[in-house]
Design an enzyme around this catalytic site. Structure first.
Site, PDB file in Angstrom:
ATOM      1  N   HIS A   1      13.905 -12.434  14.243  1.00  0.00           N
ATOM      2  CA  HIS A   1      12.486 -12.579  14.105  1.00  0.00           C
ATOM      3  C   HIS A   1      11.862 -13.139  12.667  1.00  0.00           C
ATOM      4  O   HIS A   1      11.224 -14.055  12.779  1.00  0.00           O
ATOM      5  CB  HIS A   1      12.005 -11.377  14.594  1.00  0.00           C
ATOM      6  CG  HIS A   1      10.400 -11.256  14.875  1.00  0.00           C
ATOM      7  ND1 HIS A   1       9.379 -11.158  14.164  1.00  0.00           N
ATOM      8  CD2 HIS A   1      10.032 -11.818  16.270  1.00  0.00           C
ATOM      9  CE1 HIS A   1       8.632 -11.239  14.693  1.00  0.00           C
ATOM     10  NE2 HIS A   1       8.634 -11.601  16.068  1.00  0.00           N
TER      11      HIS A   1
ATOM     12  N   SER B   1       3.181 -13.723  17.185  1.00  0.00           N
ATOM     13  CA  SER B   1       4.128 -13.480  15.820  1.00  0.00           C
ATOM     14  C   SER B   1       4.309 -15.033  15.320  1.00  0.00           C
ATOM     15  O   SER B   1       4.401 -15.075  14.124  1.00  0.00           O
ATOM     16  CB  SER B   1       5.415 -12.995  16.488  1.00  0.00           C
ATOM     17  OG  SER B   1       5.338 -11.423  16.277  1.00  0.00           O
TER      18      SER B   1
ATOM     19  N   ASP C   1       8.396  -8.253   7.979  1.00  0.00           N
ATOM     20  CA  ASP C   1       8.999  -8.382   9.250  1.00  0.00           C
ATOM     21  C   ASP C   1      10.487  -7.759   9.215  1.00  0.00           C
ATOM     22  O   ASP C   1      10.589  -6.783   8.503  1.00  0.00           O
ATOM     23  CB  ASP C   1       8.963 -10.071   9.593  1.00  0.00           C
ATOM     24  CG  ASP C   1       8.875 -10.384  11.165  1.00  0.00           C
ATOM     25  OD1 ASP C   1       9.837 -10.144  11.705  1.00  0.00           O
ATOM     26  OD2 ASP C   1       7.793 -10.293  11.606  1.00  0.00           O
TER      27      ASP C   1
END
Length: 475
Positions: A201, A411, A164
């Protein structure tokens, strides 16, 4: 799909890949981006055949042999693929559809796809139509899912690799991430000290994993640090690099991918997926946030028989956990759904508050046509990229993050499902992650309604439903 949001995101991704001419298509509803004027092929005889076929096609249909039909570097490498230029992007028209048509007859004869678009692979809530952007959560608000019972034992911990964005620099100040390792985010803020889009994230995902499965060794690799976007031709090599650094883990949590018009996978991932099949690793992958049933790869490999045991595709449930989130992709290729709307985890560390300016605006109604108060609508904010904002004089909203946030997208349903597999491995002393994943699905008696279908649902014991409407974000 929402064309406005799609175009906003297209412009953002194009800026992150300034040297790569991108296009979309074949129309807005398809939801995928790809390199203009270039196709992707397997290196060797197939590449030469494609070159010759495209030249012949252009000669017969246009009366000329374009000099620009040629292979362009870097060549193949471990992924076994190469790029072939089939047109000049500066000329305006994209020649990729013509090139694809030129080899379709040969593909039908050989029973094998020879050529494909060079897709842009991106973080799932960034996939040209994000689930939403993060919302600050008070320090007093607990994580959701809350930390499960049980401790961390380095001798028995399940190895999880998160591919990621990297970790924020002060992530260890969040207790659940005290022993998480990996790459740090390259650049967290812009020249004005404002948090860049998508920073945090990977940290948010790691926090969800650690909450659901405390007995995990989580490694976060910043493979997608550059705005979460990378060409398919490079993505396979980046995945190989991620697993080569630390060895193949028990579980890979991957919240990235791309839709595609093809139904047998991505040429650029062929080599990686074939090697994955020979390992014991379970790939847990996000189904994407286009709100449609178009397969999203690599999650959609779960529907191919040869990969059914090694890929778990995950869609998102809405905040009440009873049905699918408005943005979630769906269809028989999605194996399971888990909570993915308004989850609470760590976005930044707890050392210094940092501002963030919204990039997208909320909508008056759900952009996917849902009839509940979804994240398309709440909390209300105005974003920098929104069309018509300057003509109205509306200023983009700014907020402060100081640790926890709420965020939505497949996600985040993905690490929840990955964590449940890891937790089962610990609870049952199971050493085979694929066996643990299969058993988890076999024992999943709960169901949720997703676009008229009743599908398997995984809801962690420590997850709690949240109100459908939350207070508006202050300007």
């Amino acid at each position: 799909m929402a064309p406005q949001r799609f175009h906003e995101q297209f412009d953002h991704i194009q800026r992150s890949l300034p040297d790569v001419p991108l296009t979309m298509g074949p129309d807005d509803s398809a939801g995928f981006l790809y390199e203009k004027g270039v196709v992707l092929v397997r290196d060797g005889e197939e590449a030469g055949f494609v070159e010759d076929t495209v030249r012949t096609h252009f000669t017969e249909t246009q009366g000329l042999v374009p000099d620009h039909v040629r292979r362009i570097g870097p060549q193949a490498g471990r992924t076994g693929v190469t790029r072939i230029r089939v047109g000049d992007p500066a000329e305006g028209e994209d020649t990729v559809p013509h090139a694809l048509r030129a080899v379709r007859e040969a593909e039908d004869r050989q029973g094998r796809r020879l050529v494909g678009r060079n897709h842009v692979v991106h973080i799932a809530p960034v996939n040209a139509c994000p689930g939403d952007e993060p919302v600050p959560a008070p320090r007093t608000e607990p994580a959701n899912p809350a930390p499960a019972e049980g401790g961390y034992d380095p001798g028995t911990a399940v190895g999880v690799l998160v591919v990621d964005t990297g970790l924020v620099h002060d992530h260890r100040s969040y207790p659940l991430l005290a022993h998480t390792t990996g790459d740090t985010q390259l650049t967290e803020t812009d020249d004005h000290g404002v948090l860049r889009q998508y920073v945090g994230h990977g940290t948010f995902i790691a926090g969800l994993l650690a909450a659901v499965a405390p007995n995990t060794d989580i490694t976060v690799r910043g493979t997608l640090n550059d705005a979460g976007a990378v060409l398919e031709s490079e993505f396979g090599a980046l995945l190989f690099e991620a697993v080569d650094r630390d060895g193949w883990p028990d579980i890979i949590s991957l919240s990235a991918g791309t839709p595609s018009a093809d139904h047998d996978g991505l040429i650029g991932l062929d080599a990686f997926m074939q090697e994955l099949r020979e390992q014991r690793t379970l790939l847990v992958a996000a189904a994407g946030n286009n709100g449609c049933d178009t397969p999203f790869w690599p999650a959609a490999y779960a529907a191919l028989p040869e990969y059914a045991d090694c890929v778990l595709s995950v869609g998102a449930l809405r905040a009440d956990g009873e049905s699918g989130a408005c943005f979630t992709n769906h269809g028989p290729w999605v194996r399971v759904h888990a909570p993915g709307e308004r989850l609470t985890s760590a976005l930044t560390g707890f050392v210094t508050p940092v501002p963030y300016v919204y990039q997208h605006s909320t909508y008056d109604t759900c952009r996917f046509g849902a009839d509940y108060p979804c994240t398309c609508q709440y909390p209300r904010h105005t974003g920098v990229l929104s069309e018509g904002r300057e003509s109205t004089g509306a200023k983009p909203d700014q907020v402060m993050f100081e640790g926890l946030a709420q965020w939505s997208g497949t996600s985040f349903a993905t690490p929840v499902a990955a964590g449940l597999v890891a937790a089962r491995m610990t609870a049952y002393r199971e050493r085979d992650p694929r066996a643990a994943g299969a058993a988890l699905l076999a024992d999943a008696t709960e169901r949720a309604e997703v676009r008229g279908a009743h599908v398997p649902a995984l809801r962690p014991p420590t997850w709690r439903p949240v109100p459908a409407v939350i207070p508006a974000v202050p300007a």
